[in-house]
Structures are given as structure tokens and as C-alpha cells.
Design an enzyme around this catalytic site. Structure first.
Site, short mmCIF file in Angstrom:
data_model
loop_
_atom_site.label_atom_id
_atom_site.label_comp_id
_atom_site.label_asym_id
_atom_site.label_seq_id
_atom_site.Cartn_x
_atom_site.Cartn_y
_atom_site.Cartn_z
CE LYS A 1 -0.07 0.13 5.20
NZ LYS A 1 -1.45 -0.51 6.18
NE ARG A 41 -6.82 0.39 10.57
CZ ARG A 41 -5.44 -0.23 9.98
NH1 ARG A 41 -4.81 1.20 10.52
NH2 ARG A 41 -5.33 -1.05 10.09
CE1 TYR A 86 12.50 31.27 5.96
CE2 TYR A 86 12.60 28.89 5.33
CZ TYR A 86 12.28 30.21 4.88
OH TYR A 86 12.51 29.79 3.78
CG MET A 97 9.85 23.30 1.14
SD MET A 97 8.77 24.18 -0.54
CE MET A 97 7.60 25.40 0.30
C1 LIG Z 1 -0.70 -1.31 6.89
C2 LIG Z 1 -1.13 -2.76 7.00
C3 LIG Z 1 -0.73 -4.02 7.66
C4 LIG Z 1 1.06 -4.27 7.56
O1 LIG Z 1 1.92 -3.18 8.64
P1 LIG Z 1 3.60 -3.49 8.53
O2 LIG Z 1 3.44 -3.00 10.83
O3 LIG Z 1 3.78 -2.70 8.08
O4 LIG Z 1 3.47 -4.86 8.93
C5 LIG Z 1 -0.57 -5.19 7.85
N1 LIG Z 1 -2.72 -5.85 7.40
C6 LIG Z 1 -3.26 -4.86 7.68
C7 LIG Z 1 -4.51 -4.67 8.19
C8 LIG Z 1 -2.70 -3.27 7.30
O5 LIG Z 1 -3.29 -1.65 7.12
#
Ligand SMILES: *Cc1c(COP(=O)(O)O)cnc(C)c1O
Length: 374
Positions: A46, A145, A267, A315
Site C-alpha cells: 500500500k 478501525r 528561519y 522546505m
Molecule cells: C498496513 C497494514 C499491514 C502491514 O503492517 P506492517 O506493520 O507494516 O507490517 C498489515 N495489515 C493491515 C490491515 C494493514 O493496514
């Protein structure tokens, strides 16, 4: 990891170069594979494989034997699907968005169904098409979640015919505290997962993320879902990181100067030189994913010498105190931000964040080189 003259030349005109070691990536895959026993390893790719390039990362993982890939969004799945071989399964963790049913079905994309409404829409699609569509059903075991609530879980278990039009490949849940192995919440979630599994006998279970792979064999179940460990991040907070580093970052020096004691630097003038100082300005800033919170704790490295970040991060640039260097640091030389002297996790800790956040925002402006595959 190669940091050749050639790479420096290729990086010319950019702020720095990001190396992504695909050999280390596949080594990490193999290490997790060995650890997983009977369970399979699904790669979480992802957010463009945590910023490292979903297409570039998925190909060597497939070659190494991975056949399960997870993205968060349907849009990510549509983009990645054409690059994956047909026998690679591609799952959408964030659920089935309304309006994406036909495209998912056409492309063989497998939605993770997170609610009764999503289940209803996917079964409707299956009936309309006269196809038994593949699916994963997610249950919430203690993270609040995504996934079916305990009441929704009981309702589905009481009417299993609801999912009869579907080919439910896995039931799954996600651990909230897998990065802290001592946390009692892990065992509690496992108890809930087992109770749910008993309600849906015969359906394989997907449970462990990277941290979960290190919680013991009970957590492995049938299909694991590591992300960060594949990319070299520490899977948990206990002991040395067993994974091979995948990412290296070197940033170009663009100017140096010597300033007298009392000079305000950067800055807001938040930092005042306590003594005469030599400074280097390097060509990366928060627009490249180096958080402002890296100041004042973070550093870059030149060889074995730590060069503290001073003043606010801009930046497109930031300043280093190079007074400790016995030699000059000419414009065009490179300093290490992530590499053998400073891990991804150290950089993240200095910024008050986690490796995941650093990786997913690391700049698109850096020259990117994929290395480590023969
Ligand atoms: C992002 C995610 C993972 C991977 O998690 P890691 O901690 O990066 O191994 C696995 N399952 C779900 C549902 C996630 O959202």
C-alpha cells in the site's frame, strides 16, 4: 549498498539519491518466509509500497515466491493489477468503495469487506454476474478501525448463507499493538480471532502484520501481511532489528560557510551559534520528507562523524554543524541521512515519529536507484 561515483553523477541536479536495495528486500522476504512456517507471506504494498514503488517492489517479491499482495485503496489496486502476473492475488484493505464493484470484479481484485453493507454490495455483484466472487471478510478484534463489530460478527455467524454467493478466501483481523510484544492486547486479540475463526470453520485466517510475525507461532495463522519488515524497518521495539536495511539516502552539500559566535541560523533565528562554527547547507528539506521535527535532534553523517542538524529545517534545505569535520565538505559532496551510520528507525526516532511515516513521505525529488538484484 552501492554508492558509486556513477550514481553521484546521475544524481547531479537533484537534492540527493535514494537507493532501494531489492536484494535486501527479497532477503527480508525470505527471512520472514522461514519464520512463518506453514503460513504464507502476503506483501503489503500500500501507499506505493511505503513510498518505495509498488511496481518495482512487487516484481522481485513475486520472483521470490510471493503470491499475495495487499494495497489500501481500490485505486492502488487498479494501478498495480496490470503489473502483476495473473496468479498473484491482490487485496484492497480499506474495503469496497461504492462504484468500484464492477471494476474489481472485472480485474479479479479481492476486496476486504469491512462492513455488512460492503458484504451486501459484493454479494449483489456476484449474483448479478452469476460469478462466485473472491473476498476477504475483516473482523474487528480490538482496534476499532475497520471490520465487523462483535454484534455484526454474531449476526453473520447466525446467517452464514449471506456470504454463500462469495468465495471467502480468508477471514482477517489486524493487531493494534504488535510492535510491543509485551502488550497484553496481543493475546486478547488472538483469543477473539480464534473465537471468530470457530464461527466460520474451514476458512483460512490472515492475522499477523510484521510485528505479529514476531509474536510466536500462534499468531501466524494461514496468511501473514508484513509491510515495514520487508522494507527494513524494525518489526517491534524489542532488541536489535533483525531485518536488512533496504533504503539509503544521501543528500548533496550545496554551500558551506564559517560563522562567528552569536550568529542566528535559519528561519526564526531559533538557533544561535554558541561559538565560531562551520556550517554546511544541504539540498533537502521538509518538502523532501525530512520533517521539521528533526530539528534539533537529528543529524547527517560524513563517514564516521555525526553532523548535527541546527536551526529550523527549510522546505528545500537544512543546515548542518560540520565543525567536527577535520576536512572541508565541498559543494557537490554527499552526506548520509539513512545508511550504515544512521538507520531509518534512528532518523524516525530523532524526528519523533516512526519508520513508516518517514518512508511514506520520502521525497519524489531525490534521484532513485534500485540496486541489489543481479
Ligand atoms: C498496513 C497494514 C499491514 C502491514 O503492517 P506492517 O506493520 O507494516 O507490517 C498489515 N495489515 C493491515 C490491515 C494493514 O493496514
Amino acid at each position: 549498498m552501492q554508492t558509486s561515483i556513477e550514481m553521484r553523477t546521475l544524481a547531479a541536479g537533484t537534492g540527493g539519491y535514494l537507493t532501494i536495495d531489492l536484494g535486501a528486500l527479497t532477503d527480508n522476504y525470505r527471512q520472514l518466509f522461514a519464520r512463518a512456517g506453514e503460513a504464507r507471506i502476503g506483501a503489503v504494498v500500500k501507499a506505493d509500497a511505503y513510498g518505495l514503488g509498488a511496481v518495482q517492489v512487487s516484481a522481485p517479491l513475486y520472483t521470490a515466491g510471493c503470491r499475495h499482495f495487499f494495497v489500501a485503496l481500490a485505486r492502488e489496486a487498479f494501478d498495480l493489477r496490470p503489473h502483476l502476473p495473473a496468479d498473484a492475488a491482490l487485496y484492497v484493505l480499506n474495503g469496497l468503495p461504492e462504484g468500484c464493484e464492477a471494476t474489481c470484479a472485472d480485474q479479479g481484485i479481492i476486496p476486504v469487506l469491512n462492513s455488512p453493507r460492503q458484504i451486501a454490495r459484493w454479494t449483489e455483484t456476484a449474483k448479478t454476474r452469476g460469478q462466485r466472487l473472491p473476498a476477504v471478510v475483516q473482523f474487528d478484534t480490538g482496534m476499532a478501525r475497520l471490520g465487523l463489530s462483535p454484534e455484526e460478527t454474531r449476526a453473520l455467524a447466525a446467517s452464514p448463507e449471506i456470504v454463500a454467493p462469495l468465495d471467502v478466501k480468508f477471514i482477517m483481523s489486524h493487531l493494534a499493538c504488535a510492535d510491543t510484544p509485551d502488550n497484553a492486547a496481543n493475546a486478547e486479540q488472538l483469543v477473539h480471532m480464534r473465537e471468530i475463526s470457530a464461527l466460520f470453520p474451514g476458512i483460512p485466517v490472515s492475522f499477523a502484520n510484521s510485528g505479529g510475525l514476531f509474536l510466536g507461532s500462534d499468531f501466524l495463522q494461514n496468511l501473514t501481511r508484513p509491510g515495514i519488515a520487508l522494507y527494513g524497518g524494525a518489526p517491534n521495539d524489542s532488541g536489535p532489528n533483525p531485518m536488512r536495511p533496504v533504503v539509503g539516502l544521501h543528500v548533496a552539500v550545496i554551500q558551506t560557510r564559517t560563522v562567528p559566535a552569536g550568529t542566528q541560523i535559519g528561519y526564526g533565528g531559533i538557533y544561535t551559534a554558541p561559538h565560531d562554527m562551520r556550517l554546511a547547507t544541504i539540498s533537502a528539506g521538509y518538502a523532501d520528507g525530512l520533517p521539521r521535527s528533526l530539528s534539533p535532534r537529528g543529524a547527517a553523517w560524513c563517514g564516521d562523524i555525526r553532523l548535527p542538524i541546527i536551526g529550523r529545517i527549510s522546505m528545500d534545505s537544512l543546515m548542518l554543524d560540520i565543525s567536527a569535520l577535520p576536512h572541508d565538505l565541498p559543494a557537490g559532496s554527499f552526506v548520509e541521512l539513512i545508511g550504515p551510520h544512521q538507520s531509518l528507525d534512528t532518523l524516525a526516532a530523532d524526528a519523533g515519529t516512526i519508520s513508516y511515516e518517514i518512508l511514506t513521505v520520502l521525497g519524489r525529488r531525490f534521484y532513485r536507484e534500485y540496486v541489489g538484484l543481479a
